[in-house]
Write a protein that holds these residues in place. Structure first.
Motif, mmCIF file in Angstrom:
data_model
loop_
_atom_site.group_PDB
_atom_site.id
_atom_site.type_symbol
_atom_site.label_atom_id
_atom_site.label_comp_id
_atom_site.label_asym_id
_atom_site.label_seq_id
_atom_site.Cartn_x
_atom_site.Cartn_y
_atom_site.Cartn_z
ATOM 1 N N GLN A 62 -0.467 -2.391 -6.428
ATOM 2 C CA GLN A 62 -1.814 -2.084 -6.879
ATOM 3 C C GLN A 62 -1.799 -1.071 -8.033
ATOM 4 O O GLN A 62 -0.857 -0.272 -8.160
ATOM 5 C CB GLN A 62 -2.651 -1.535 -5.713
ATOM 6 N N TRP A 70 -7.459 6.581 0.973
ATOM 7 C CA TRP A 70 -8.410 5.531 1.324
ATOM 8 C C TRP A 70 -9.507 5.441 0.274
ATOM 9 O O TRP A 70 -9.956 6.443 -0.293
ATOM 10 C CB TRP A 70 -9.031 5.814 2.687
ATOM 11 N N GLN A 73 -11.810 0.043 -2.476
ATOM 12 C CA GLN A 73 -10.909 -1.011 -2.924
ATOM 13 C C GLN A 73 -9.715 -1.165 -1.989
ATOM 14 O O GLN A 73 -9.179 -2.260 -1.823
ATOM 15 C CB GLN A 73 -10.404 -0.727 -4.347
ATOM 16 N N HIS A 74 -9.303 -0.048 -1.372
ATOM 17 C CA HIS A 74 -8.151 -0.053 -0.462
ATOM 18 C C HIS A 74 -8.513 0.777 0.761
ATOM 19 O O HIS A 74 -8.236 1.988 0.805
ATOM 20 C CB HIS A 74 -6.913 0.506 -1.166
ATOM 21 N N THR A 78 -2.675 2.817 0.052
ATOM 22 C CA THR A 78 -1.503 2.030 -0.309
ATOM 23 C C THR A 78 -0.250 2.662 0.274
ATOM 24 O O THR A 78 -0.238 3.842 0.629
ATOM 25 C CB THR A 78 -1.346 1.929 -1.844
ATOM 26 N N ASP A 84 -1.273 -2.733 -0.747
ATOM 27 C CA ASP A 84 -2.476 -2.483 0.045
ATOM 28 C C ASP A 84 -2.143 -2.484 1.535
ATOM 29 O O ASP A 84 -1.680 -3.502 2.079
ATOM 30 C CB ASP A 84 -3.535 -3.551 -0.254
#
Length: 296
Positions: A62, A70, A73-74, A78, A84
Motif C-alpha cells: 500500500q 488504522w 482506507q486500512h 498495514t 493491508d
C-alpha cells in the motif's frame, strides 16, 4: 363436543412440545453454546464473503507504507511490508477455517470407517484396526505432525492430510463404542436374521444411530485442527507465505510485538475465539443431541 375440544388441546400441546424440542431450542438451553453457534455463522460469513466486498489484494503493498496506523482506507492498518492487515485477516481466516473443515471431514471419514468396521465385524478386523488406533494414539500428535510435514512438505493439501491423520483416533474410539452398543439392538438382529448384507446393516441401521456422536466429535475436531494448523504455521512448518493464514500472520508479527502489537493481537485473538467457540458449541451439541435430553 368436550372430547373434541380436549383432543384439539392435546394435539396443540403436542405440537408445541414438538416445536420446543427442536435442536436449536435444545441448544438454546446452553446460552454459551447457542451464542457460539451464531457467532461462528457470522464469523464464516465475514471470512468467506468479506473478500468479495473488501477487494484489497492481501499481497499488494500500500502507498501509506509499512506499519501504518488504522484508517478508513486500512481499518487495521498495514503490516511490516505495507500490506493491508484487514484484507490479510479475511483471506487468512478463509484458509485457516477451510483447513480446519477439510481436516475434520477427512478425520471423520477415517475414524468412522475404522471404528464402525472394528465394532461391527469384530474378531480379526477389530484386533487389527484397534491395535493400529492404539499405536497411533501412543504417538504424540504434535510431534507426528512436525515430522510428517518436514518429510512430506508443507503444501495446503499435505497440511490437511497430516492434521487429519493425527486426529482420527479419538473419533474411531467413539464410533467403535457406539457401534458395539447399537449392533446388539433387536432391529439390527432382525435385519441380520432377514439376510441383509453386513454393509447394508452397518450403513443403514447402525451408522445413522451414531450420527449425533459423529457431529459432536467433528465439531471438536475442527477446533483442534485450527489450533494445530496455527501452531505449525507459527513454527514455520505450515502453509507458507505469501498465502496468509492466521498462524503465519502470528509468526510474522512476533518481532513487532512492542512497536505494532496489533499485528499479533488480531490473528491471536481470532484463533483463540474461533477455537473456544467450536469447543463450546461441541459441548452444547453433546447435550442437545442426547436422545435423553428433556427440557425442564
Amino acid at each position: 363436543m368436550e372430547a373434541s375440544t380436549q383432543t384439539n388441546v392435546t394435539s396443540g400441546a403436542a405440537v408445541k412440545v414438538k416445536k420446543k424440542n427442536t435442536l436449536l431450542n435444545r441448544l438454546l438451553q446452553n446460552k454459551v453454546a447457542y451464542f457460539s453457534f451464531w457467532f461462528l455463522i457470522i464469523l464464516h460469513i465475514i471470512v468467506f464473503i468479506g473478500p468479495l466486498v473488501w477487494t484489497v489484494n492481501p499481497e499488494e503493498l500500500q502507498e501509506v507504507g509499512a506499519l501504518a496506523s488504522w484508517s478508513l482506507q486500512h481499518p487495521f492498518g498495514t503490516d511490516d511490508l505495507g500490506r493491508d492487515v484487514f484484507a490479510r485477516m479475511l483471506h487468512g481466516g478463509r484458509v485457516t477455517l477451510l483447513v480446519g473443515l477439510a481436516a475434520m471431514l477427512f478425520s471423520l471419514f477415517i475414524g468412522t470407517f475404522v471404528g464402525a468396521c472394528a465394532g461391527f465385524f469384530g474378531k480379526f478386523v477389530e484386533a487389527v484396526f484397534m491395535r493400529i488406533t492404539e499405536a497411533m494414539m501412543a504417538i504424540p500428535n504434535f510431534f507426528f505432525v512436525l515430522v510428517a510435514l518436514t518429510v512430506l512438505g508443507t503444501s495446503p493439501f499435505m497440511v490437511i492430510v497430516v492434521i487429519a491423520l493425527s486426529s482420527w483416533m479419538e473419533i474411531a474410539r467413539v464410533v467403535y463404542g457406539e457401534t458395539l452398543k447399537w449392533k446388539e439392538y433387536e432391529f439390527v438382529e432382525a435385519a441380520n436374521a432377514s439376510g441383509a448384507k453386513s454393509i447394508r446393516i452397518l450403513t443403514k441401521y447402525i451408522i445413522p444411530q451414531i450420527i449425533p456422536s459423529i457431529i459432536v466429535s467433528g465439531t471438536l475436531t475442527i477446533a483442534a485442527a485450527i489450533l494445530t494448523e496455527s501452531a505449525i504455521s507459527y513454527l514455520g512448518l505450515g502453509i507458507q507465505p505469501p498465502t496468509p493464514t492466521w498462524g503465519n500472520m502470528l509468526q510474522n508479527s512476533q518481532q513487532y510485538i512492542w512497536t505494532a502489537p496489533v499485528l499479533g493481537i488480531l490473528p491471536g485473538a481470532a484463533i483463540t475465539i474461533a477455537v473456544l467457540a467450536y469447543n463450546f458449541l461441541g459441548d452444547g451439541l453433546r447435550d442437545a443431541l442426547d436422545p435423553r435430553f428433556v427440557k425442564k
